[in-house]
Write an enzyme that holds these catalytic residues in place. Structure first.
Site, PDB file in Angstrom:
ATOM      1  N   GLU A  69       0.825  -1.217   0.000  1.00  0.00           N
ATOM      2  CA  GLU A  69       0.000   0.000   0.000  1.00  0.00           C
ATOM      3  C   GLU A  69       0.850   1.255   0.000  1.00  0.00           C
ATOM      4  O   GLU A  69       0.657   2.153  -0.824  1.00  0.00           O
ATOM      5  CB  GLU A  69      -0.935  -0.003   1.204  1.00  0.00           C
ATOM      6  CG  GLU A  69      -1.843   1.215   1.292  1.00  0.00           C
ATOM      7  CD  GLU A  69      -2.874   1.218   0.199  1.00  0.00           C
ATOM      8  OE1 GLU A  69      -2.734   2.046  -0.736  1.00  0.00           O
ATOM      9  OE2 GLU A  69      -3.816   0.412   0.259  1.00  0.00           O
ATOM     10  N   SER A 111      -7.234   1.687  -3.956  1.00  0.00           N
ATOM     11  CA  SER A 111      -6.042   2.179  -3.245  1.00  0.00           C
ATOM     12  C   SER A 111      -5.145   2.963  -4.183  1.00  0.00           C
ATOM     13  O   SER A 111      -4.418   3.859  -3.754  1.00  0.00           O
ATOM     14  CB  SER A 111      -5.247   0.997  -2.672  1.00  0.00           C
ATOM     15  OG  SER A 111      -5.951   0.376  -1.627  1.00  0.00           O
ATOM     16  N   ASP A 167       1.132   4.077  -2.998  1.00  0.00           N
ATOM     17  CA  ASP A 167       0.671   5.458  -2.794  1.00  0.00           C
ATOM     18  C   ASP A 167       1.777   6.466  -3.055  1.00  0.00           C
ATOM     19  O   ASP A 167       1.585   7.469  -3.761  1.00  0.00           O
ATOM     20  CB  ASP A 167       0.164   5.630  -1.355  1.00  0.00           C
ATOM     21  CG  ASP A 167      -1.077   4.804  -1.060  1.00  0.00           C
ATOM     22  OD1 ASP A 167      -1.730   4.342  -2.009  1.00  0.00           O
ATOM     23  OD2 ASP A 167      -1.388   4.627   0.137  1.00  0.00           O
TER      24      ASP A 167
END
Length: 635
Positions: free
Chosen positions: A301, A550, A305
């Site tokens: 994650e 995400s 990002d």
């Protein structure tokens, strides 16, 4: 005999007198029963509970109207954001409300010295034994045991005197089921290992394990998404002019953390000028960029990002809001603490069943004061985490949602990914007729905080196989399905009434009220979308393909950050809350309408993408060049 009858009559009246609990009314019930946990015993009477009473704030019913006045493109006060001081002053509880709650506690037997009112007046803290709490709230606390051996506590409901209820929003810890039993009265309640922010197989991005090709170009974007693909898809041509005036925050929850070597590997291939660049770390409640645990679940994650947010907004500095220590982790309220001092424990919102409570005296814990107001709210904040709306009580979800509205008032754009399981909840679990998550459930399970009307919810699209960046995208149906649907908690905000009404009239879903909230009066989501399939992410020294909303949220955040730069460069303010604008008919031409694909789940095809707004991809994907032109015209 007469005297005896009189005595008996007096006794009868005494026994018939109202009970001290006769005027109590149930205030909250548990939103969802714990799965795989067994009620094993009554909580020991001497255990200490750090009880927190959330005082009802003033003027929250005006929040949507006030936010509209500064974020609607036709408003004469557009962009005139409020100061933090003004926000606190306007929404603080009344003195009458505070006095009523304090008087109730004192009359119940608690000495005034035990009662602590927060400086913002929005919370009262009072530590008490389980026995005292049960008497005060007319409830019972029980210990629940998991097959793993973990124990948690909770009550199924709690009650308040009728004259007090109107002054209280919620009380913690009570019905939310995520706490452990405190072994030592001096220690705060700790969250279980089932943390909202912790990475797992269901609440992070997904990967299909595919190998990444050596040669990547615009011709391969249907299989491998890179920053170059996104720039082409969404007409991202703008280069920052005043990056030092701008701010973009990415929220991560420890132990999820990026690996520096992976950032450099990504930059070596896709943004060479950034090799060696790192996000500006803001450690919230002991948050660290941990490296001892390395895998897709622990790094996927954060790597995703940051790699894309930093590459797309270069050279704008990206702030990493790393939240929670390795012992407790953190919840959504913890990062809110850091950007809004009035929301901190005893000054705002932390609750021990959802969030990390600091100082943390456990071995290895962050044994310092909590991080309250340590950073000005970034102009844009992207959060790629969520929870099933069914797991939150109305009071908890509403109170947190109000805080997002306050951030909008102060000029921040808050983006949440809409979830990866279509109309289902995490792991594909749906609801029964009572709104409880169960295997085999048929009712759709919306996502929170995406359903909060004061955040911008971001869904996912894909480039269809064998298509190009110049062809229309569809809703994402590879590995994940774009989260979307209708809230079971929040009413419909004014900004989307026309769009949702049009959708329900022209493209009525083939489902009944037994499957989703089809009242036509509730918040619908997502608001907009971006690509969420086949992202090339540097991970553990190689490249993996990653899927999920995400990915969509930080991409949209990057685009808003670039537009903010252009506005700041000519002396204008950042955008703040953008939902009124993106639903405005004047901005419709600046979005790529997505009209194919769905978001299946709960044994159904889910909803379908249609012309205009839909509960799969929102109003569509952004065209940065067109949006930039429109936003620069606003005050």
């Amino acid at each position: 005999m007469r005297l005896l009858l009189q005595v008996l009559a007096i006794c009868a009246l005494a026994f018939a007198a109202p009970s001290p609990r006769a005027n109590y009314v149930v205030h909250e019930r548990r939103a969802a029963e714990p799965v795989a946990w067994t009620k094993t015993r009554r909580l020991e009477a001497h255990k200490i509970l750090p009880l927190r009473v959330g005082i009802r704030q003033e003027n929250t019913h005006e929040l949507e109207e006030i936010l509209t006045s500064i974020s609607h493109p036709e408003s004469p006060t557009y962009g005139q954001h409020w100061s933090p001081e003004k926000v606190v002053e306007y929404f603080s509880p009344s003195q009458a409300t505070i006095s009523t709650v304090k008087r109730w506690l004192i009359d119940t037997g608690f000495h005034p010295d035990r009662i602590r009112v927060s400086p913002s007046k929005s919370w009262i803290d009072i530590a008490m034994t389980a026995s005292e709490a049960e008497s005060l709230l007319d409830t019972e606390y029980h210990v629940y045991t998991h097959p793993s051996g973990h124990e948690q506590i909770g009550c199924e409901s709690y009650s308040l005197p009728d004259h007090v209820r109107e002054h209280v929003e919620l009380i913690k810890p009570t019905v939310h089921f995520v706490h452990r039993v405190p072994d030592d009265p001096a220690l705060s309640l700790k969250r279980s290992t089932n943390k909202l922010g912790a990475p797992s197989s269901y609440n992070g991005p997904k990967t299909n394990g595919a190998q990444v090709a050596d040669a990547l170009s615009l011709a391969t974007c249907d299989k491998f998404i890179t920053p170059e693909c996104l720039r082409a898809l969404y007409s991202i041509e703008y280069e920052p002019i005043v990056p030092h005036l701008n701010s973009y925050g990415i929220v991560e929850f420890t132990p999820q953390a990026y690996l520096a070597s992976d950032l450099d590997l990504f930059f070596t291939n896709f943004s060479k000028s950034q090799i060696g660049t790192r996000p500006a770390l803001v450690s919230i409640d002991g948050g660290i960029v941990q490296t001892q645990n390395q895998s897709f679940d622990f790094n996927g994650e954060s790597n995703l990002d940051l790699e894309y947010a930093m590459a797309l907004t270069n050279p704008t500095p990206v702030t990493l809001l790393q939240t929670g220590d390795l012992v407790q982790g953190a919840g959504f309220d913890n990062w809110l603490d850091a950007v809004d001092k009035s929301f901190c424990t005893f000054q705002g919102g932390d609750v021990p069943n959802q969030d990390g409570i600091y100082p943390d005296p456990a071995p290895g814990g962050f044994n310092e004061s909590e991080s309250c107001g340590i950073i000005k709210p970034p102009n844009v904040v992207s959060i790629s985490y969520g929870q099933d709306e069914s797991s939150a009580t109305v009071a908890y979800a509403t109170r947190q949602c109000i805080e997002y509205g306050k951030l909008g008032l102060m000029g921040s754009t808050v983006l949440y990914s809409s979830g990866d399981y279509g109309v289902a909840g995490y792991g594909g679990v749906c609801l029964d007729n009572n709104g409880q998550p169960v295997d085999g459930g048929k009712k759709f399970s919306p996502d929170f905080p995406a359903t909060c009307p004061f955040v911008t919810a971001v869904g996912a699209t894909q480039i269809n196989p064998n298509s190009t960046v110049n062809d229309p995208e569809s809703a994402c149906e590879q590995v994940i399905y774009s989260g979307g649907g209708f809230s079971n908690i929040f009413p419909m905000p004014s900004y989307q009434k026309d769009a949702v009404k049009s959708y329900l009239k022209n493209y009525p879903p083939p489902y009944t009220a037994e499957q989703y909230n089809n009242s036509g009066t509730v918040r619908a989501y997502p608001d907009l979308s971006a690509n969420g399939a086949n992202y090339v992410v540097a991970l553990e020294g190689g490249f993996s393909l990653v899927f999920g909303t995400s990915a969509s949220a930080p991409v949209v955040g990057s685009i808003i950050t670039l537009i903010n730069d252009a506005r700041l460069a000519i002396g204008k303010r950042p955008l703040g809350f953008i939902n009124h604008v993106i639903y405005s008919p004047w901005f419709s031409w600046a979005f790529n309408d997505i009209t194919s694909g769905g978001n299946q789940g709960c044994g159904t095809p889910g909803f379908s993408s249609t012309k205009g707004w839909d509960p799969v991809t929102g109003v569509g994907t952004p065209n940065t060049k067109f949006l930039l032109a429109e936003f620069l015209l606003l005050p």
